[in-house]
Design a protein around this motif. Structure first.
Motif, PDB file in Angstrom:
ATOM      1  N   VAL A 136      23.583  37.819  50.244  1.00  0.00           N
ATOM      2  CA  VAL A 136      22.986  38.455  49.080  1.00  0.00           C
ATOM      3  C   VAL A 136      24.468  39.363  48.960  1.00  0.00           C
ATOM      4  O   VAL A 136      23.798  39.717  47.777  1.00  0.00           O
ATOM      5  CB  VAL A 136      21.256  39.271  49.374  1.00  0.00           C
ATOM      6  N   GLU A 137      24.864  39.777  49.409  1.00  0.00           N
ATOM      7  CA  GLU A 137      25.614  40.035  49.287  1.00  0.00           C
ATOM      8  C   GLU A 137      26.859  39.759  48.431  1.00  0.00           C
ATOM      9  O   GLU A 137      28.058  39.795  47.558  1.00  0.00           O
ATOM     10  CB  GLU A 137      26.747  40.762  49.871  1.00  0.00           C
ATOM     11  N   ASN A 138      27.072  38.578  48.116  1.00  0.00           N
ATOM     12  CA  ASN A 138      28.166  37.677  47.700  1.00  0.00           C
ATOM     13  C   ASN A 138      27.115  36.887  46.060  1.00  0.00           C
ATOM     14  O   ASN A 138      26.510  36.940  45.351  1.00  0.00           O
ATOM     15  CB  ASN A 138      29.100  36.817  48.010  1.00  0.00           C
ATOM     16  N   PRO A 139      29.088  36.821  44.993  1.00  0.00           N
ATOM     17  CA  PRO A 139      28.670  35.988  43.741  1.00  0.00           C
ATOM     18  C   PRO A 139      27.561  34.764  43.589  1.00  0.00           C
ATOM     19  O   PRO A 139      27.446  33.951  44.880  1.00  0.00           O
ATOM     20  CB  PRO A 139      29.679  36.031  42.866  1.00  0.00           C
TER      21      PRO A 139
END
Length: 159
Positions: A136-139
């Protein structure tokens, strides 16, 4: 007299130089044509990571009664598990349409760029799976996993 030193190399790092193509069809992958390579798709700009695409050879022991020393000979050649991680698009217009599960084709790797006369490696592959990253935090990305189906063509001269 001392041994002649090896010539100095022109060292580089892969980003901005190395290219990866997906080529759906090559008649003779040991010697592709320029037209076949041009018919492929350059994946380079969407790749975030690459793993594998290397070969290794087992070594087999060859003991005999004439000596306590156990010699070795080259054994079978294998290819590492190989994958390419690519970015996902918010509208699904990405490499998923190009390389779905079970797609067969070729990954052409140009370590020093697509420059005629230099060397490239070609791997005959089949896409085994395309898992999506759920981070949910990275591309958003997908990892295209490949089975290497034939002996790779290594150090082929780029046409």
């Amino acid at each position: 007299m001392v041994a002649t030193p090896i010539a100095a190399t022109s060292r580089y790092i892969p980003p901005g130089i190395t290219h990866y193509y997906w080529v759906p069809s090559i008649a003779n992958y040991q010697s592709p044509t320029r037209a076949e390579l041009n018919a492929g798709t350059d994946l380079t700009g969407e790749i975030s990571a690459v793993s594998g695409f290397a070969t290794s050879s087992d070594q087999q022991d060859t003991p005999d009664l004439g000596s306590r020393f156990v010699g070795k000979i080259p054994g079978r050649i294998t290819a590492d598990d190989s994958s390419v991680t690519m970015y996902a698009s918010s509208n699904s217009a990405d490499a998923r349409t190009l390389m779905p599960r079970d797609a067969a084709g070729f990954i052409a790797i140009f370590p020093e760029g697509d420059i005629p006369g230099q060397k490239m490696d070609i791997f005959a592959v089949k896409v085994t799976s395309v898992p999506k990253s759920r981070d949910v935090e990275n591309p958003a990305s997908m990892t295209f996993q490949y089975a290497i189906t034939r002996v790779p063509a290594e150090n082929v001269t780029i046409p």
